[in-house]
Design an enzyme around this catalytic site. Structure first.
Site, mmCIF file in Angstrom:
data_model
loop_
_atom_site.group_PDB
_atom_site.id
_atom_site.type_symbol
_atom_site.label_atom_id
_atom_site.label_comp_id
_atom_site.label_asym_id
_atom_site.label_seq_id
_atom_site.Cartn_x
_atom_site.Cartn_y
_atom_site.Cartn_z
ATOM 1 N NE ARG A 191 -3.697 -1.956 2.676
ATOM 2 C CZ ARG A 191 -3.694 -2.708 3.783
ATOM 3 N NH1 ARG A 191 -2.942 -2.391 4.808
ATOM 4 N NH2 ARG A 191 -4.455 -3.766 3.857
ATOM 5 N NE ARG B 221 -6.604 -0.212 5.682
ATOM 6 C CZ ARG B 221 -6.611 -1.521 5.876
ATOM 7 N NH1 ARG B 221 -6.926 -2.327 4.885
ATOM 8 N NH2 ARG B 221 -6.320 -2.026 7.022
ATOM 9 N NE ARG C 272 -7.826 -6.362 2.254
ATOM 10 C CZ ARG C 272 -6.699 -6.541 2.937
ATOM 11 N NH1 ARG C 272 -6.690 -6.369 4.235
ATOM 12 N NH2 ARG C 272 -5.587 -6.904 2.332
HETATM 13 P P1 5GP Z 1 -3.213 -6.729 5.327
HETATM 14 O O1 5GP Z 1 -3.265 -7.082 3.881
HETATM 15 O O2 5GP Z 1 -4.383 -5.860 5.749
HETATM 16 O O3 5GP Z 1 -1.884 -6.154 5.749
HETATM 17 O O4 5GP Z 1 -3.360 -8.088 6.141
HETATM 18 C C1 5GP Z 1 -4.441 -8.924 5.907
HETATM 19 C C2 5GP Z 1 -4.545 -9.949 7.007
HETATM 20 O O5 5GP Z 1 -3.398 -10.800 6.962
HETATM 21 C C3 5GP Z 1 -4.572 -9.347 8.414
HETATM 22 O O6 5GP Z 1 -5.621 -9.975 9.141
HETATM 23 C C4 5GP Z 1 -3.228 -9.698 8.993
HETATM 24 O O7 5GP Z 1 -3.299 -9.914 10.386
HETATM 25 C C5 5GP Z 1 -2.938 -11.000 8.275
HETATM 26 N N1 5GP Z 1 -1.508 -11.343 8.250
HETATM 27 C C6 5GP Z 1 -0.442 -10.525 8.120
HETATM 28 N N2 5GP Z 1 0.697 -11.221 8.186
HETATM 29 C C7 5GP Z 1 0.354 -12.510 8.381
HETATM 30 C C8 5GP Z 1 1.091 -13.721 8.547
HETATM 31 O O8 5GP Z 1 2.314 -13.771 8.542
HETATM 32 N N3 5GP Z 1 0.362 -14.856 8.726
HETATM 33 C C9 5GP Z 1 -1.003 -14.865 8.751
HETATM 34 N N4 5GP Z 1 -1.608 -16.030 8.955
HETATM 35 N N5 5GP Z 1 -1.726 -13.761 8.589
HETATM 36 C C10 5GP Z 1 -1.061 -12.590 8.404
#
Ligand code: 5GP
Length: 198
Positions: free
Chosen positions: A44, A137, A148
Protein backbone atom coordinates in the site's frame (compact mmCIF):
# COMPACT_ATOMS: atom_id res chain seq x y z
CA UNK A 1 14.06 -20.31 22.91
CA UNK A 2 14.04 -18.49 26.26
CA UNK A 3 13.25 -14.79 26.82
CA UNK A 4 9.99 -12.90 27.00
CA UNK A 5 6.79 -14.45 25.67
CA UNK A 6 5.89 -13.43 22.12
CA UNK A 7 2.59 -11.67 21.47
CA UNK A 8 0.15 -12.60 18.74
CA UNK A 9 -2.16 -9.81 17.67
CA UNK A 10 -5.06 -10.68 15.44
CA UNK A 11 -8.35 -9.16 14.34
CA UNK A 12 -10.08 -8.01 11.17
CA UNK A 13 -8.16 -5.95 8.68
CA UNK A 14 -9.18 -2.34 9.41
CA UNK A 15 -9.76 -2.89 13.16
CA UNK A 16 -6.78 -0.70 13.98
CA UNK A 17 -4.13 -3.34 14.76
CA UNK A 18 -1.37 -1.64 12.79
CA UNK A 19 -2.05 1.75 14.41
CA UNK A 20 -1.89 0.22 17.89
CA UNK A 21 1.22 -1.78 17.06
CA UNK A 22 3.05 1.18 15.58
CA UNK A 23 2.30 3.18 18.74
CA UNK A 24 3.52 0.32 20.95
CA UNK A 25 6.76 -0.09 18.97
CA UNK A 26 7.38 3.66 19.11
CA UNK A 27 6.59 4.11 22.82
CA UNK A 28 8.58 1.05 23.90
CA UNK A 29 11.74 1.21 21.83
CA UNK A 30 14.10 -1.63 22.74
CA UNK A 31 11.26 -3.67 24.26
CA UNK A 32 9.22 -4.91 21.30
CA UNK A 33 10.24 -6.13 17.87
CA UNK A 34 7.91 -6.82 14.96
CA UNK A 35 7.99 -10.16 13.19
CA UNK A 36 8.02 -9.12 9.54
CA UNK A 37 5.70 -11.38 7.61
CA UNK A 38 5.88 -12.31 3.95
CA UNK A 39 2.98 -11.49 1.65
CA UNK A 40 2.16 -11.78 -2.02
CA UNK A 41 -0.12 -8.72 -1.96
CA UNK A 42 1.06 -5.41 -3.41
CA UNK A 43 2.42 -2.76 -1.03
CA UNK A 44 0.00 0.00 0.00
CA UNK A 45 1.19 3.58 -0.36
CA UNK A 46 3.74 4.25 2.37
CA UNK A 47 4.48 0.59 3.10
CA UNK A 48 8.14 -0.31 3.02
CA UNK A 49 9.55 -3.65 1.88
CA UNK A 50 11.46 -5.33 4.70
CA UNK A 51 9.77 -3.15 7.32
CA UNK A 52 6.01 -3.61 7.01
CA UNK A 53 6.25 -6.88 5.09
CA UNK A 54 8.63 -8.83 2.94
CA UNK A 55 6.75 -8.33 -0.33
CA UNK A 56 7.22 -11.32 -2.55
CA UNK A 57 5.51 -13.38 -5.23
CA UNK A 58 3.66 -16.65 -4.95
CA UNK A 59 6.30 -18.74 -6.69
CA UNK A 60 9.18 -17.58 -4.51
CA UNK A 61 7.12 -17.83 -1.35
CA UNK A 62 5.90 -21.32 -2.20
CA UNK A 63 9.51 -22.41 -2.73
CA UNK A 64 10.43 -21.18 0.75
CA UNK A 65 7.36 -22.85 2.24
CA UNK A 66 8.38 -26.12 0.62
CA UNK A 67 11.84 -25.75 2.15
CA UNK A 68 10.18 -25.59 5.60
CA UNK A 69 11.11 -21.98 6.25
CA UNK A 70 7.70 -20.92 7.61
CA UNK A 71 6.05 -21.36 11.00
CA UNK A 72 2.64 -20.77 9.47
CA UNK A 73 1.04 -19.48 6.29
CA UNK A 74 -2.47 -18.60 5.22
CA UNK A 75 -4.41 -17.53 2.18
CA UNK A 76 -6.23 -14.27 2.94
CA UNK A 77 -8.42 -12.42 0.48
CA UNK A 78 -6.63 -13.87 -2.54
CA UNK A 79 -3.08 -13.47 -1.26
CA UNK A 80 -0.60 -15.61 0.64
CA UNK A 81 0.70 -14.42 4.03
CA UNK A 82 3.15 -16.14 6.34
CA UNK A 83 5.48 -15.93 9.31
CA UNK A 84 8.96 -17.23 8.57
CA UNK A 85 11.02 -18.92 11.27
CA UNK A 86 13.75 -16.34 10.83
CA UNK A 87 11.33 -13.40 11.23
CA UNK A 88 10.57 -14.59 14.77
CA UNK A 89 14.13 -15.74 15.56
CA UNK A 90 15.63 -12.39 14.52
CA UNK A 91 13.48 -10.55 17.08
CA UNK A 92 13.81 -13.11 19.87
CA UNK A 93 17.58 -13.31 19.49
CA UNK A 94 17.71 -9.65 20.55
CA UNK A 95 15.78 -10.43 23.75
CA UNK A 96 12.79 -8.42 22.52
CA UNK A 97 9.09 -9.25 22.86
CA UNK A 98 8.24 -10.55 19.41
CA UNK A 99 4.94 -9.25 18.02
CA UNK A 100 3.20 -11.29 15.34
CA UNK A 101 0.28 -9.80 13.40
CA UNK A 102 -1.65 -12.72 11.91
CA UNK A 103 -5.18 -13.56 10.82
CA UNK A 104 -7.38 -15.95 12.79
CA UNK A 105 -6.26 -18.98 10.79
CA UNK A 106 -2.69 -18.01 11.68
CA UNK A 107 -3.70 -17.95 15.36
CA UNK A 108 -4.96 -21.50 15.05
CA UNK A 109 -1.76 -22.62 13.32
CA UNK A 110 0.42 -20.99 15.98
CA UNK A 111 -1.56 -22.82 18.67
CA UNK A 112 -0.13 -26.03 17.24
CA UNK A 113 3.48 -24.85 17.70
CA UNK A 114 5.55 -24.46 20.88
CA UNK A 115 5.74 -20.65 20.60
CA UNK A 116 3.46 -20.10 23.65
CA UNK A 117 2.54 -16.45 22.95
CA UNK A 118 -0.03 -14.16 24.56
CA UNK A 119 -3.02 -14.07 22.19
CA UNK A 120 -4.78 -10.73 21.71
CA UNK A 121 -7.67 -9.96 19.39
CA UNK A 122 -8.39 -6.37 18.33
CA UNK A 123 -11.98 -5.95 17.17
CA UNK A 124 -13.85 -3.04 15.58
CA UNK A 125 -16.95 -1.77 17.45
CA UNK A 126 -19.15 -2.93 14.56
CA UNK A 127 -19.01 -4.19 10.99
CA UNK A 128 -20.36 -0.80 9.84
CA UNK A 129 -17.45 1.06 11.44
CA UNK A 130 -15.04 -1.43 9.92
CA UNK A 131 -16.55 -0.93 6.47
CA UNK A 132 -16.16 2.84 6.87
CA UNK A 133 -12.50 2.42 7.84
CA UNK A 134 -11.79 0.06 4.95
CA UNK A 135 -13.41 2.44 2.48
CA UNK A 136 -11.60 5.38 4.06
CA UNK A 137 -8.28 3.75 3.23
CA UNK A 138 -9.22 3.97 -0.44
CA UNK A 139 -6.53 1.49 -1.37
CA UNK A 140 -8.70 -1.48 -2.28
CA UNK A 141 -11.07 -2.36 -5.09
CA UNK A 142 -14.75 -2.95 -4.28
CA UNK A 143 -14.18 -6.68 -4.74
CA UNK A 144 -11.30 -6.65 -2.23
CA UNK A 145 -13.34 -4.61 0.26
CA UNK A 146 -16.16 -7.17 0.05
CA UNK A 147 -13.73 -10.03 0.50
CA UNK A 148 -12.14 -8.35 3.54
CA UNK A 149 -15.59 -7.69 5.03
CA UNK A 150 -16.40 -11.37 4.59
CA UNK A 151 -13.17 -12.37 6.37
CA UNK A 152 -14.00 -9.80 9.08
CA UNK A 153 -17.44 -11.28 9.75
CA UNK A 154 -15.86 -14.70 10.35
CA UNK A 155 -13.19 -13.15 12.58
CA UNK A 156 -15.76 -11.20 14.64
CA UNK A 157 -17.75 -14.39 15.20
CA UNK A 158 -14.81 -16.66 15.99
CA UNK A 159 -12.84 -14.31 18.27
CA UNK A 160 -15.04 -15.11 21.28
CA UNK A 161 -14.49 -18.84 20.98
CA UNK A 162 -13.50 -19.99 24.49
CA UNK A 163 -9.75 -20.39 24.90
CA UNK A 164 -8.79 -18.88 21.56
CA UNK A 165 -7.66 -15.45 22.82
CA UNK A 166 -6.40 -14.30 26.22
CA UNK A 167 -8.20 -11.01 25.64
CA UNK A 168 -10.47 -9.41 23.05
CA UNK A 169 -10.06 -5.61 22.90
CA UNK A 170 -12.78 -3.60 21.15
CA UNK A 171 -11.15 -0.63 19.44
CA UNK A 172 -13.91 1.93 19.81
CA UNK A 173 -11.65 4.61 21.23
CA UNK A 174 -7.97 4.37 20.26
CA UNK A 175 -6.59 5.70 23.58
CA UNK A 176 -8.72 3.30 25.63
CA UNK A 177 -7.79 0.35 23.43
CA UNK A 178 -4.11 1.28 23.77
CA UNK A 179 -4.43 1.48 27.58
CA UNK A 180 -5.91 -2.02 27.63
CA UNK A 181 -3.21 -3.34 25.33
CA UNK A 182 -0.46 -1.93 27.54
CA UNK A 183 -2.01 -3.36 30.69
CA UNK A 184 -2.23 -6.89 29.23
CA UNK A 185 1.42 -6.68 28.23
CA UNK A 186 2.63 -5.00 31.41
CA UNK A 187 4.18 -8.10 32.97
CA UNK A 188 6.26 -8.94 29.89
CA UNK A 189 7.21 -5.27 29.37
CA UNK A 190 8.46 -5.05 32.97
CA UNK A 191 10.55 -8.21 32.52
CA UNK A 192 12.34 -6.77 29.51
CA UNK A 193 12.79 -3.35 31.13
CA UNK A 194 14.36 -5.02 34.18
CA UNK A 195 16.83 -6.88 31.98
CA UNK A 196 17.71 -3.58 30.23
CA UNK A 197 18.31 -1.87 33.61
CA UNK A 198 20.47 -4.67 35.04
P1 5GP B 1 -3.21 -6.73 5.33
O1 5GP B 1 -3.27 -7.08 3.88
O2 5GP B 1 -4.38 -5.86 5.75
O3 5GP B 1 -1.88 -6.15 5.75
O4 5GP B 1 -3.36 -8.09 6.14
C1 5GP B 1 -4.44 -8.92 5.91
C2 5GP B 1 -4.54 -9.95 7.01
O5 5GP B 1 -3.40 -10.80 6.96
C3 5GP B 1 -4.57 -9.35 8.41
O6 5GP B 1 -5.62 -9.98 9.14
C4 5GP B 1 -3.23 -9.70 8.99
O7 5GP B 1 -3.30 -9.91 10.39
C5 5GP B 1 -2.94 -11.00 8.28
N1 5GP B 1 -1.51 -11.34 8.25
C6 5GP B 1 -0.44 -10.53 8.12
N2 5GP B 1 0.70 -11.22 8.19
C7 5GP B 1 0.35 -12.51 8.38
C8 5GP B 1 1.09 -13.72 8.55
O8 5GP B 1 2.31 -13.77 8.54
N3 5GP B 1 0.36 -14.86 8.73
C9 5GP B 1 -1.00 -14.86 8.75
N4 5GP B 1 -1.61 -16.03 8.95
N5 5GP B 1 -1.73 -13.76 8.59
C10 5GP B 1 -1.06 -12.59 8.40
Amino acid sequence: MSGPRPVVISGPSGAGKSTLLKKLLKDYKGVFGFSISHTTRDPRPGEVDGKDYHFTNREAMQEDIDKGEFIETDEFSGNLYGTSKSAVQDVRAKGLICILDVDIAGVRHIKETNLDPIYISIQPPSIEVLEERLRGRATETEEKIQSRLEEARTDMEECNEPGLFDIVIVNDDLDEAYEKLQSVLKEEITKVQEVIKS
